[in-house]
Design an enzyme around this catalytic site. Structure first.
Site, PDB file in Angstrom:
ATOM      1  N   ILE A 243       1.182   3.710   2.359  1.00  0.00           N
ATOM      2  CA  ILE A 243       1.999   3.945   3.561  1.00  0.00           C
ATOM      3  C   ILE A 243       3.181   2.985   3.552  1.00  0.00           C
ATOM      4  CG2 ILE A 243       2.071   3.821   6.093  1.00  0.00           C
ATOM      5  CD1 ILE A 243      -0.834   4.777   6.126  1.00  0.00           C
TER       6      ILE A 243
ATOM      7  N   ASP B 284      -1.100  12.499  14.709  1.00  0.00           N
ATOM      8  CA  ASP B 284      -1.883  13.586  15.289  1.00  0.00           C
ATOM      9  C   ASP B 284      -0.989  14.479  16.151  1.00  0.00           C
ATOM     10  OD1 ASP B 284      -4.340  12.310  14.287  1.00  0.00           O
ATOM     11  OD2 ASP B 284      -3.879  10.797  15.789  1.00  0.00           O
TER      12      ASP B 284
ATOM     13  N   ASN C 152      -6.798   1.821  10.259  1.00  0.00           N
ATOM     14  CA  ASN C 152      -7.992   2.326  10.957  1.00  0.00           C
ATOM     15  C   ASN C 152      -9.170   1.355  10.972  1.00  0.00           C
ATOM     16  OD1 ASN C 152      -7.195   4.874  11.912  1.00  0.00           O
ATOM     17  ND2 ASN C 152      -7.180   5.631   9.809  1.00  0.00           N
TER      18      ASN C 152
ATOM     19  N   GLY D  22       0.820  -1.216   0.000  1.00  0.00           N
ATOM     20  CA  GLY D  22       0.000   0.000   0.000  1.00  0.00           C
ATOM     21  C   GLY D  22       0.845   1.254   0.000  1.00  0.00           C
TER      22      GLY D  22
ATOM     23  N   VAL E 148      -1.535   0.820  12.804  1.00  0.00           N
ATOM     24  CA  VAL E 148      -1.734   2.056  12.041  1.00  0.00           C
ATOM     25  C   VAL E 148      -3.091   2.014  11.331  1.00  0.00           C
ATOM     26  CG1 VAL E 148      -0.841   3.443  10.109  1.00  0.00           C
ATOM     27  CG2 VAL E 148       0.755   2.381  11.724  1.00  0.00           C
TER      28      VAL E 148
ATOM     29  N   ARG F 272     -13.133   2.204   4.933  1.00  0.00           N
ATOM     30  CA  ARG F 272     -14.581   2.390   4.859  1.00  0.00           C
ATOM     31  C   ARG F 272     -14.938   2.795   3.433  1.00  0.00           C
ATOM     32  NH1 ARG F 272     -18.923   4.512   8.697  1.00  0.00           N
ATOM     33  NH2 ARG F 272     -17.350   4.502  10.315  1.00  0.00           N
TER      34      ARG F 272
ATOM     35  N   HIS G 236      -7.868   7.939  17.848  1.00  0.00           N
ATOM     36  CA  HIS G 236      -7.385   8.485  16.579  1.00  0.00           C
ATOM     37  C   HIS G 236      -8.592   8.636  15.653  1.00  0.00           C
ATOM     38  CE1 HIS G 236      -5.334   9.226  12.873  1.00  0.00           C
ATOM     39  NE2 HIS G 236      -5.905   8.178  12.330  1.00  0.00           N
TER      40      HIS G 236
ATOM     41  N   ASN H 278     -12.748  -5.381   9.683  1.00  0.00           N
ATOM     42  CA  ASN H 278     -11.419  -5.270  10.283  1.00  0.00           C
ATOM     43  C   ASN H 278     -11.173  -6.333  11.336  1.00  0.00           C
ATOM     44  OD1 ASN H 278      -9.746  -3.099   9.082  1.00  0.00           O
ATOM     45  ND2 ASN H 278     -11.679  -2.001   9.325  1.00  0.00           N
TER      46      ASN H 278
HETATM   47  P1  NAX Z   1      -3.617   1.410   0.990  1.00  0.00           P
HETATM   48  O1  NAX Z   1      -5.004   1.017   0.587  1.00  0.00           O
HETATM   49  O2  NAX Z   1      -2.747   2.138   0.039  1.00  0.00           O
HETATM   50  O3  NAX Z   1      -2.834   0.096   1.444  1.00  0.00           O
HETATM   51  C1  NAX Z   1      -3.374  -0.848   2.313  1.00  0.00           C
HETATM   52  C2  NAX Z   1      -2.751  -2.174   1.979  1.00  0.00           C
HETATM   53  O4  NAX Z   1      -3.172  -3.119   2.936  1.00  0.00           O
HETATM   54  C3  NAX Z   1      -3.168  -2.714   0.603  1.00  0.00           C
HETATM   55  O5  NAX Z   1      -2.011  -3.027  -0.151  1.00  0.00           O
HETATM   56  C4  NAX Z   1      -3.983  -3.955   0.949  1.00  0.00           C
HETATM   57  O6  NAX Z   1      -3.830  -4.988  -0.004  1.00  0.00           O
HETATM   58  C5  NAX Z   1      -3.366  -4.341   2.289  1.00  0.00           C
HETATM   59  N1  NAX Z   1      -4.215  -5.225   3.094  1.00  0.00           N
HETATM   60  C6  NAX Z   1      -5.559  -5.248   3.195  1.00  0.00           C
HETATM   61  N2  NAX Z   1      -5.949  -6.253   3.989  1.00  0.00           N
HETATM   62  C7  NAX Z   1      -4.840  -6.888   4.406  1.00  0.00           C
HETATM   63  C8  NAX Z   1      -4.597  -8.019   5.228  1.00  0.00           C
HETATM   64  N3  NAX Z   1      -5.613  -8.724   5.765  1.00  0.00           N
HETATM   65  N4  NAX Z   1      -3.325  -8.388   5.444  1.00  0.00           N
HETATM   66  C9  NAX Z   1      -2.317  -7.722   4.878  1.00  0.00           C
HETATM   67  N5  NAX Z   1      -2.470  -6.650   4.080  1.00  0.00           N
HETATM   68  C10 NAX Z   1      -3.717  -6.237   3.846  1.00  0.00           C
HETATM   69  O7  NAX Z   1      -3.808   2.218   2.356  1.00  0.00           O
HETATM   70  P2  NAX Z   1      -2.749   3.182   3.094  1.00  0.00           P
HETATM   71  O8  NAX Z   1      -2.918   4.558   2.588  1.00  0.00           O
HETATM   72  O9  NAX Z   1      -1.403   2.557   3.053  1.00  0.00           O
HETATM   73  O10 NAX Z   1      -3.331   3.189   4.580  1.00  0.00           O
HETATM   74  C11 NAX Z   1      -3.313   2.030   5.386  1.00  0.00           C
HETATM   75  C12 NAX Z   1      -4.130   2.229   6.641  1.00  0.00           C
HETATM   76  O11 NAX Z   1      -3.599   3.279   7.445  1.00  0.00           O
HETATM   77  C13 NAX Z   1      -5.595   2.608   6.393  1.00  0.00           C
HETATM   78  O12 NAX Z   1      -6.408   1.846   7.267  1.00  0.00           O
HETATM   79  C14 NAX Z   1      -5.649   4.073   6.818  1.00  0.00           C
HETATM   80  O13 NAX Z   1      -6.935   4.465   7.224  1.00  0.00           O
HETATM   81  C15 NAX Z   1      -4.660   4.077   7.938  1.00  0.00           C
HETATM   82  N6  NAX Z   1      -4.120   5.389   8.365  1.00  0.00           N
HETATM   83  C16 NAX Z   1      -3.896   5.571   9.689  1.00  0.00           C
HETATM   84  C17 NAX Z   1      -3.359   6.741  10.191  1.00  0.00           C
HETATM   85  C18 NAX Z   1      -3.107   6.913  11.656  1.00  0.00           C
HETATM   86  O14 NAX Z   1      -2.693   8.013  12.035  1.00  0.00           O
HETATM   87  N7  NAX Z   1      -3.306   5.934  12.547  1.00  0.00           N
HETATM   88  C19 NAX Z   1      -3.048   7.869   9.281  1.00  0.00           C
HETATM   89  C20 NAX Z   1      -2.862   7.453   7.869  1.00  0.00           C
HETATM   90  C21 NAX Z   1      -3.815   6.403   7.363  1.00  0.00           C
HETATM   91  O15 NAX Z   1      -5.030   7.022   6.983  1.00  0.00           O
END
Ligand code: NAX
Length: 328
Positions: free
Chosen positions: A16, A159, A131, A14, A129, A92, A187, A105
Site C-alpha cells: 500500500i 468499502d 487491520n 509495503g 489503515v 493475521r 471494517h 497490533n
Molecule cells: P504489506 O505487508 O505489504 O506492508 C506492511 C508494511 O508495514 C511492511 O513493510 C512492514 O514492514 C511494515 N510494518 C510492520 N510493522 C510495522 C511497524 N511497527 N512500524 C512501521 N511499519 C511496520 O501490507 P499492505 O498490503 O501494505 O497492507 C497494510 C495494512 O493495510 C494491512 O494491515 C492490511 O490488512 C491493511 N488493509 C486495510 C484496508 C482497509 O480498508 N482499512 C484495505 C487494504 C489492506 O488490506
C-alpha cells in the site's frame, strides 16, 4: 509559498505504501498547491526497502515534495507531524488466534499513539489503515490522551468506494451521480453498506433498485467480501485501491465533502444511532473546515438496524478484548 505539511506514513516499504507515497508526493492528498515533507516509519529490517522507495520518490522530481526521511523510531517519525497514515500492521498468519492478532497490533499501535501524543503537531490528523483498523485506531487513540479523540480515524473509505462501484454497475449510473451512501460499523465482514438514503441520479437508490434479495444476498456480501475476492484474483491483497481510498479519506477530511453529499469514516462514536460512545465505528459524515460531523436524523429501518447492531457488537467485543489485554 505555503509551509510544507509533514506527512508520516508507517509501513512505507509495503505494497500500500508503494501505491500511496507517489500520490502524496504529487499533491493528491492535500491539494495541488500544498508542499509536503514525507516521513516513512518502518521496522528495522525493512529500512533498506524503504530507502529504495525513497530513492524512487526523489527520482520522481515532484515539485511539491520537500524531503523524504526514513526512520525506525516512532518518536522521530511523528515529530511535528500534521498528517499520520498508519498503514503498517501485523497481518493475521495461519493458526493465529484473534487475541494474538490484537496483542501483536497493540505492540505497534500503542507506542505509535504515545509517540503521536508526545511529538506530533497540534493539528495532527490520524488515519489508521492497518487491520484490524477500527480497533488499532482505538488503541492508538487511548495512548494519546492529550490529542483530541476525534483526530483518530479508521479507514472505511475503501468499502464506501467499493459500494459506489457495485451500485453504479447495478444501476448503470456513473459513480459521479451517486450520493449519500453509508458504510456503518467495523471494517470487517460485518460492515453494513447502506443504500436506503443513497441517491442514484437524484432518485432514492433503494427504491430505484427495488430488490431486497439483491441487497441482502448480492450487494452487501460482495462489498463486505471484496478484499477476499481481490486476493483470489490478484494473488495479493488490495493495494492501489486501498491507497486511493486513503488519499480520498484525508483529502475529504481536509478539503470537505461536496454540498448535499456525505462520506463514510471510522470515527469515535458520540453515541449517535445507538453506537456506544467511544467505539471507533463507521458513520455517515460531512466534512468542512478540516473537521467532520456525523449526519444526524437519518431514519434507520429494521433491515439496517439489525445489520448496524451486529457490526457494532463485534466492535464492542474487540474493545473488550483489547481492554482485557491492557492495551487501552
Ligand atoms: P504489506 O505487508 O505489504 O506492508 C506492511 C508494511 O508495514 C511492511 O513493510 C512492514 O514492514 C511494515 N510494518 C510492520 N510493522 C510495522 C511497524 N511497527 N512500524 C512501521 N511499519 C511496520 O501490507 P499492505 O498490503 O501494505 O497492507 C497494510 C495494512 O493495510 C494491512 O494491515 C492490511 O490488512 C491493511 N488493509 C486495510 C484496508 C482497509 O480498508 N482499512 C484495505 C487494504 C489492506 O488490506
Amino acid at each position: 509559498s505555503r509551509t510544507p505539511v509533514n506527512v508520516t506514513v508507517t509501513g512505507g516499504a509495503g505494497q500500500i505504501g508503494y501505491a500511496l507515497l507517489f500520490r502524496i508526493a504529487s499533491g493528491q492528498l492535500l491539494g495541488p498547491d500544498v508542499p509536503v515533507n514525507l516521513r516513512l516509519l518502518e521496522i528495522t529490517p525493512a529500512l533498506p526497502a524503504a530507502q529504495g522507495t525513497a530513492m524512487e520518490l526523489n527520482d520522481g522530481a515532484f515539485p511539491l515534495l520537500g524531503s523524504v526521511d526514513i526512520t525506525d523510531d516512532p518518536n522521530v517519525a511523528f515529530d511535528g507531524t500534521n498528517v499520520a497514515l498508519l498503514v503498517g500492521a501485523r497481518p493475521r498468519t495461519k493458526g493465529m488466534e484473534r487475541g494474538d492478532l490484537l496483542e501483536a497490533n497493540g505492540g505497534i499501535f500503542k507506542p505509535q499513539g504515545k509517540a503521536i501524543n508526545d511529538h506530533a503537531a497540534d493539528d495532527i490528523k490520524v488515519l489508521v489503515v492497518g487491520n484490524p483498523a477500527n480497533t488499532n485506531a482505538l488503541i492508538a487513540q487511548a495512548a494519546a490522551p492529550d490529542v483530541p479523540a476525534e483526530r483518530f480515524t479508521a479507514m472505511t473509505r475503501l468499502d464506501h468506494n467499493r459500494a459506489l462501484s457495485q451500485l453504479s454497475a447495478k444501476t448503470g449510473t456513473p459513480v459521479s451521480e451517486i450520493r449519500r451512501l453509508t458504510i456503518w460499523g467495523n471494517h470487517s465482514a460485518t460492515q453494513y453498506p447502506d443504500i436506503f438514503h443513497a441517491e442514484v441520479a437524484g432518485k432514492n437508490a433503494a427504491a430505484t433498485v427495488n430488490d431486497e434479495t439483491w441487497l441482502a444476498d448480492d450487494f452487501i456480501p460482495t462489498v463486505a467480501k471484496r478484499g477476499a475476492a481481490i486476493i483470489e484474483a490478484r494473488g495479493a491483497s488490495s493495494a492501489a485501491s486501498a491507497a486511493s481510498a486513503a488519499i480520498d479519506h484525508v483529502h475529504t477530511w481536509v478539503n470537505g465533502t461536496a454540498a448535499g453529499d456525505w462520506t463514510s469514516m471510522g470515527i469515535p462514536s458520540d453515541g449517535s444511532y445507538g453506537v456506544p460512545e467511544g467505539l471507533i465505528s463507521s458513520f455517515p459524515v460531512t466534512c468542512s473546515g478540516g473537521s467532520y460531523e456525523i449526519v444526524q436524523g437519518l431514519e434507520v429501518n429494521d433491515f439496517s438496524r439489525a445489520r448496524i447492531d451486529a457490526s457494532v457488537k463485534e466492535l464492542a467485543e474487540e474493545r473488550e478484548a483489547v481492554r482485557a489485554l491492557g492495551l487501552i
